[in-house]
Design a protein around this motif. Structure first.
Motif, short mmCIF file in Angstrom:
data_model
loop_
_atom_site.label_atom_id
_atom_site.label_comp_id
_atom_site.label_asym_id
_atom_site.label_seq_id
_atom_site.Cartn_x
_atom_site.Cartn_y
_atom_site.Cartn_z
N ASP A 374 0.85 -1.20 0.00
CA ASP A 374 0.00 0.00 0.00
C ASP A 374 0.88 1.25 0.00
O ASP A 374 0.65 2.19 -0.77
CB ASP A 374 -0.90 -0.03 1.24
N ASN A 375 1.91 1.25 0.86
CA ASN A 375 2.85 2.40 0.91
C ASN A 375 3.53 2.58 -0.44
O ASN A 375 3.65 3.70 -0.94
CB ASN A 375 3.92 2.17 1.97
N ALA A 376 4.01 1.44 -1.02
CA ALA A 376 4.75 1.51 -2.29
C ALA A 376 3.86 2.12 -3.38
O ALA A 376 4.31 3.00 -4.13
CB ALA A 376 5.22 0.11 -2.69
N VAL A 377 2.59 1.70 -3.42
CA VAL A 377 1.67 2.22 -4.44
C VAL A 377 1.35 3.70 -4.14
O VAL A 377 1.33 4.54 -5.03
CB VAL A 377 0.38 1.35 -4.48
N LYS A 378 1.16 3.96 -2.83
CA LYS A 378 0.77 5.31 -2.40
C LYS A 378 1.85 6.35 -2.72
O LYS A 378 1.55 7.47 -3.12
CB LYS A 378 0.52 5.26 -0.89
N TYR A 379 3.11 5.96 -2.51
CA TYR A 379 4.20 6.93 -2.69
C TYR A 379 4.86 6.84 -4.07
O TYR A 379 5.97 7.32 -4.26
CB TYR A 379 5.24 6.78 -1.57
N THR A 380 4.18 6.15 -5.00
CA THR A 380 4.72 6.08 -6.36
C THR A 380 3.78 6.84 -7.30
O THR A 380 2.56 6.69 -7.21
CB THR A 380 4.86 4.60 -6.81
N SER A 402 9.83 -3.23 -3.73
CA SER A 402 10.54 -2.04 -4.21
C SER A 402 9.60 -1.18 -5.03
O SER A 402 8.67 -1.68 -5.66
CB SER A 402 11.72 -2.41 -5.08
N ASP A 403 9.89 0.12 -5.01
CA ASP A 403 9.11 1.01 -5.87
C ASP A 403 10.03 2.06 -6.48
O ASP A 403 11.15 2.26 -6.02
CB ASP A 403 7.96 1.66 -5.09
N THR A 404 9.53 2.72 -7.51
CA THR A 404 10.30 3.79 -8.15
C THR A 404 9.64 5.11 -7.80
O THR A 404 9.53 6.00 -8.64
CB THR A 404 10.35 3.59 -9.69
N ALA A 423 6.96 11.21 7.04
CA ALA A 423 7.98 12.00 6.36
C ALA A 423 7.32 12.78 5.23
O ALA A 423 7.82 13.81 4.81
CB ALA A 423 9.07 11.09 5.82
N ASN A 424 6.21 12.26 4.77
CA ASN A 424 5.57 12.86 3.61
C ASN A 424 4.13 13.22 3.96
O ASN A 424 3.31 12.35 4.23
CB ASN A 424 5.60 11.81 2.48
N HIS A 425 3.85 14.51 3.96
CA HIS A 425 2.51 14.94 4.36
C HIS A 425 1.58 15.14 3.16
O HIS A 425 0.44 15.54 3.33
CB HIS A 425 2.59 16.22 5.19
N ARG A 428 -2.13 10.61 1.99
CA ARG A 428 -2.92 10.21 3.15
C ARG A 428 -2.10 9.22 4.01
O ARG A 428 -1.17 8.57 3.49
CB ARG A 428 -4.24 9.58 2.70
N GLY A 429 -2.46 9.11 5.26
CA GLY A 429 -1.75 8.15 6.12
C GLY A 429 -1.64 8.66 7.54
O GLY A 429 -1.61 9.87 7.78
N SER A 430 -1.60 7.71 8.50
CA SER A 430 -1.59 8.10 9.91
C SER A 430 -0.19 8.08 10.51
O SER A 430 0.02 8.61 11.59
CB SER A 430 -2.47 7.12 10.69
N GLY A 431 0.76 7.47 9.82
CA GLY A 431 2.13 7.40 10.34
C GLY A 431 2.35 6.27 11.31
O GLY A 431 3.37 6.22 12.01
N ILE A 432 1.40 5.32 11.38
CA ILE A 432 1.63 4.18 12.29
C ILE A 432 1.75 2.85 11.56
O ILE A 432 2.10 1.84 12.15
CB ILE A 432 0.54 4.08 13.40
N GLY A 433 1.47 2.86 10.24
CA GLY A 433 1.50 1.60 9.47
C GLY A 433 2.83 0.88 9.57
O GLY A 433 2.88 -0.32 9.89
N LEU A 434 3.94 1.62 9.34
CA LEU A 434 5.26 0.98 9.38
C LEU A 434 5.62 0.53 10.79
O LEU A 434 6.26 -0.51 10.96
CB LEU A 434 6.34 1.94 8.86
N ALA A 435 5.20 1.31 11.79
CA ALA A 435 5.49 0.94 13.19
C ALA A 435 4.82 -0.39 13.51
O ALA A 435 5.43 -1.29 14.12
CB ALA A 435 5.01 2.04 14.14
P1 ADP Z 1 1.70 6.49 6.56
O1 ADP Z 1 0.38 5.98 6.97
O2 ADP Z 1 1.89 7.96 6.74
O3 ADP Z 1 2.14 5.99 5.25
P2 ADP Z 1 3.69 4.69 7.57
O4 ADP Z 1 4.07 4.36 8.99
O5 ADP Z 1 3.20 3.59 6.74
O6 ADP Z 1 2.67 5.88 7.67
O7 ADP Z 1 4.96 5.34 6.92
C1 ADP Z 1 5.66 6.35 7.57
C2 ADP Z 1 6.29 7.32 6.57
O8 ADP Z 1 7.30 6.62 5.83
C3 ADP Z 1 5.32 7.83 5.56
O9 ADP Z 1 4.70 9.02 6.03
C4 ADP Z 1 6.22 8.12 4.36
O10 ADP Z 1 6.77 9.41 4.46
C5 ADP Z 1 7.36 7.12 4.52
N1 ADP Z 1 7.21 5.97 3.58
C6 ADP Z 1 6.80 4.71 3.88
N2 ADP Z 1 6.85 3.93 2.79
C7 ADP Z 1 7.30 4.67 1.77
C8 ADP Z 1 7.58 4.44 0.39
N3 ADP Z 1 7.39 3.24 -0.18
N4 ADP Z 1 8.06 5.47 -0.35
C9 ADP Z 1 8.26 6.68 0.18
N5 ADP Z 1 8.01 6.98 1.50
C10 ADP Z 1 7.54 5.99 2.27
#
Ligand code: ADP
Length: 470
Positions: A374-380, A402-404, A423-425, A428-435
Motif C-alpha cells: 500500500d505504501n509503495a503504491v501510495k508513494y509512487t 521495491s518502488d520507483t 515523512a511525507n505529508h 494520506r496516512g496516519s504514520g503508524i503503518g510501518l510501526a
Molecule cells: P503512513 O500511513 O503515513 O504511510 P507509515 O508508517 O506507513 O505511515 O509510513 C511512515 C512514513 O514513511 C510515511 O509518512 C512516508 O513518508 C514514509 N514511507 C513509507 N513507505 C514509503 C515508500 N514506499 N516510499 C516513500 N516513503 C515511504
C-alpha cells in the motif's frame, strides 16, 4: 515552616550533617588540645619544682650532725638565690614554718596541709596546686627530711603558676580563633559549593514544571560540564524530544481525523446522491460500491489504530501456525493489482515456485505485506513501478517490495519506523503503518529494513525465519 525548609533542603542537610559533624569534631579537638597543653605545662612545672628542690636537698646529706644540718638548712634557705621565682620554706618537725627564703612570715597565707600529706605519703613527697588568699595560684612541693636530729622536718618549694595559666589562656584564645576561622572558611567554601548545585537544581525544577504543563519554550543553560551540566543537557534533550513527540502526536491526531473525514465525506456524499436518485439503479449501484469501499477503508484504519493501541499496552498477540506465506503475499499483490493499474502504476510480482514454511500468524503477515505494498503504491507516481519478490536466503525468507516512487530523505529514513512519524505529508496516512508492520515482523523473529533514495524509490526488505516444525 523555615525549620522544615532547612531540614528538607540540600543546604539544610549539609549544614546539619556535614557542618554539624565538623563543628563537633573541631570542638572536641580544641578541648582535647587545651587539656593536653595544660597537662603538659603542669607536668613541666612539677618536674621543674622537683628538680630544683632535689638540687637543694641533696647537699644536705653530707651533714651528719644535727647542728651542722640545721645551720646548712638555715643558710640554704636564707641565701636561696632564686627568690624572684621561688619561695623556699623550712618547716619544723611539728609542722610550723621556721624559715622562708623571702623572710616573710607565711602563716597567714600558706596552707601547710601539704606537709601532713607528705608525711603520710610513702616516699615523703607531696606536690599540690593551691590558690593563695591573694588569689595567686601556686604549685607547692614538699619533701620530708627524714631521720635527722635537727628541728627541721621538711623543706617546701613554691612557685607561682599564674604565668602558666596565662599561657594556657592564650593558647585557648588562639585555638578558638583558629577554630572560628576554619568554620567560617568551611562555611563559605561549602555554601558556595552547595549553591552551585542547589541553584541550577531549583532552575531545573521550575523549568520541568513548565514542561509538565506543556510549555517547552525555555531551555536550561548548562553552565558547567560536570554532572549538573550533564543533567541540564539531558533535561534539554528530554524537552526537545517531548516537544517533538507533542508535535508528532498533534500531527497524528490531525492526520487521523483527516483520514477519517475523507471516506466519511465520500460515504455521506454518495448516500445523499443515492437518496436523491433512488430511481436510477446505475447511480445506486455506483454509490453502493463507493460506500462499501470507503467503509472497508474506514474499518481497516480503525483496525490499524486498534492494533497500534494493543501493541502500545502489550495486548498484541499472534495466532501462530505453520504457514505458507506465498499465499498471503500473493493475496496482498492481488488486492493491489487493480488499484495500481487504475493509478497507472506497474505492479510486478516475481513469484517463486515455492518457499519453505514459516511459523507465524497468517493474517498478521498478510497485513504487513498489504501495508508495505500500500505504501509503495501510495508513494509512487503514475508511470512508476512497484515490484514484489520473495526468495530463500541463509535459512530465512526474504520478501523485497521495491518502488520507483518519491523516496525518503536521508534524515527521515531512521525515523519512519517510529510511531506517528510521517515523512511525507502530501499523501494520506496516519504514520503508524510501518510501526505496526515492524512490530509484527519483529514478533516473528524477523527484520524489516528500509533503503531509500529521495526521488528514486524505496525498497523494503522483510526477513522471516524458516520454521523447523512441520
Ligand atoms: P503512513 O500511513 O503515513 O504511510 P507509515 O508508517 O506507513 O505511515 O509510513 C511512515 C512514513 O514513511 C510515511 O509518512 C512516508 O513518508 C514514509 N514511507 C513509507 N513507505 C514509503 C515508500 N514506499 N516510499 C516513500 N516513503 C515511504
Amino acid at each position: 515552616m523555615l525549620k522544615k525548609r532547612i531540614h528538607g533542603s540540600i543546604t539544610g542537610r549539609w549544614l546539619v550533617n556535614s557542618m554539624g559533624i565538623v563543628l563537633a569534631v573541631l570542638l572536641v579537638v580544641d578541648v582535647l588540645a587545651l587539656v593536653i597543653f595544660s597537662n603538659y605545662y603542669a607536668n613541666a612545672a612539677e618536674q621543674n619544682l622537683t628538680t630544683k628542690l632535689e638540687s637543694v636537698i641533696s647537699p644536705l646529706s653530707r651533714y651528719q650532725t644535727a647542728s651542722g644540718l640545721a645551720s646548712e638548712i638555715e643558710s640554704t634557705v636564707t641565701e636561696f638565690d632564686e627568690k624572684e621565682k621561688y619561695e623556699l620554706i623550712a618547716i619544723s618537725t611539728s609542722g610550723e614554718v621556721l624559715l622562708t627564703s623571702s623572710g616573710f612570715e607565711p602563716s597567714d597565707w600558706l596552707d601547710l596541709g601539704g606537709y601532713e600529706k607528705a608525711l603520710d605519703s610513702s616516699d615523703g613527697e607531696y606536690c599540690e596546686t593551691l590558690t593563695l588568699s591573694s588569689g595567686e595560684k601556686v604549685m607547692c612541693y614538699t619533701v620530708i627530711l627524714s631521720s635527722n636530729q635537727s628541728e627541721y622536718g621538711a623543706l617546701m618549694l613554691l612557685t607561682s603558676i599564674d604565668l602558666i595559666d596565662n599561657q594556657i589562656f592564650r593558647i585557648g584564645v588562639v585555638l578558638s580563633i583558629s577554630l572560628l576561622a576554619i568554620i567560617l572558611l568551611m562555611l563559605f567554601a561549602g555554601l558556595s559549593f552547595v549553591r552551585s548545585i542547589v541553584v541550577p537544581v531549583r532552575q531545573m525544577c521550575d523549568i520541568s514544571k513548565k514542561y509538565a504543563e506543556g510549555d517547552f519554550r525555555e531551555r536550561i543553560d548548562p553552565k558547567t560540564s560536570d554532572e549538573i551540566g550533564e543533567l541540564a543537557e539531558s533535561i534539554n534533550y528530554m524537552a526537545t524530544e517531548l516537544e517533538n513527540s507533542d508535535k508528532v502526536k498533534n500531527e497524528f491526531i490531525s492526520s487521523v481525523s483527516h483520514e477519517l473525514r475523507t471516506p466519511l465525506t465520500a460515504i455521506k456524499g454518495w448516500s445523499e446522491t443515492a437518496l436523491e436518485m433512488s430511481d436510477d439503479p446505475e447511480t445506486i449501484q455506483k454509490a453502493m460500491k463507493v460506500i462499501t469501499g470507503e467503509t472497508e477503508r474506514l474499518s481497516e484504519m480503525v483496525e490499524e489504530l486498534l492494533d497500534f493501541s494493543r501493541i502500545e499496552d502489550g495486548r498484541f498477540t499472534l495466532n501462530r501456525e505453520t504457514c505458507d506465506i506465498l499465499a498471503e503475499l500473493g493475496e496482498a499483490v492481488l488486492i493491489y493489482g487493480e488499484r495500481a493499474k487504475s493509478l497507472g502504476i506497474k505492479l510486478e510480482y516475481f513469484e517463486p515456485e515455492m518457499l519453505p514454511f514459516v511459523y507465524g500468524d497468517r493474517a498478521r503477515l498478510r497485513q504487513v505485506f498489504i501495508n508495505i505494498i500500500d505504501n509503495a503504491v501510495k508513494y509512487t507516481n503514475s508511470g512508476g513501478t512497484v515490484s514484489v519478490e520473495a526468495f530463500e536466503k541463509n535459512k530465512e525468507i526474504v520478501v523485497l517490495i521495491s518502488d520507483t516512487g518519491v523516496g525518503i530523505a536521508p534524515q527521515d529514513l531512521p525515523k519512519v519506523k517510529t510511531k506517528f512519524y510521517k515523512a511525507n505529508h502530501t499523501r494520506r496516512g496516519s504514520g503508524i503503518g510501518l510501526a505496526v508492520a515492524n512490530e509484527i515482523v519483529e514478533m516473528h523473529g524477523g527484520n524489516l529494513t528500509i533503503n531509500s533514495e529521495l526521488g528514486k524509490g524505496t525498497t523494503v526488505r522483510i526477513t522471516l525465519p524458516i520454521t523447523e516444525q512441520f
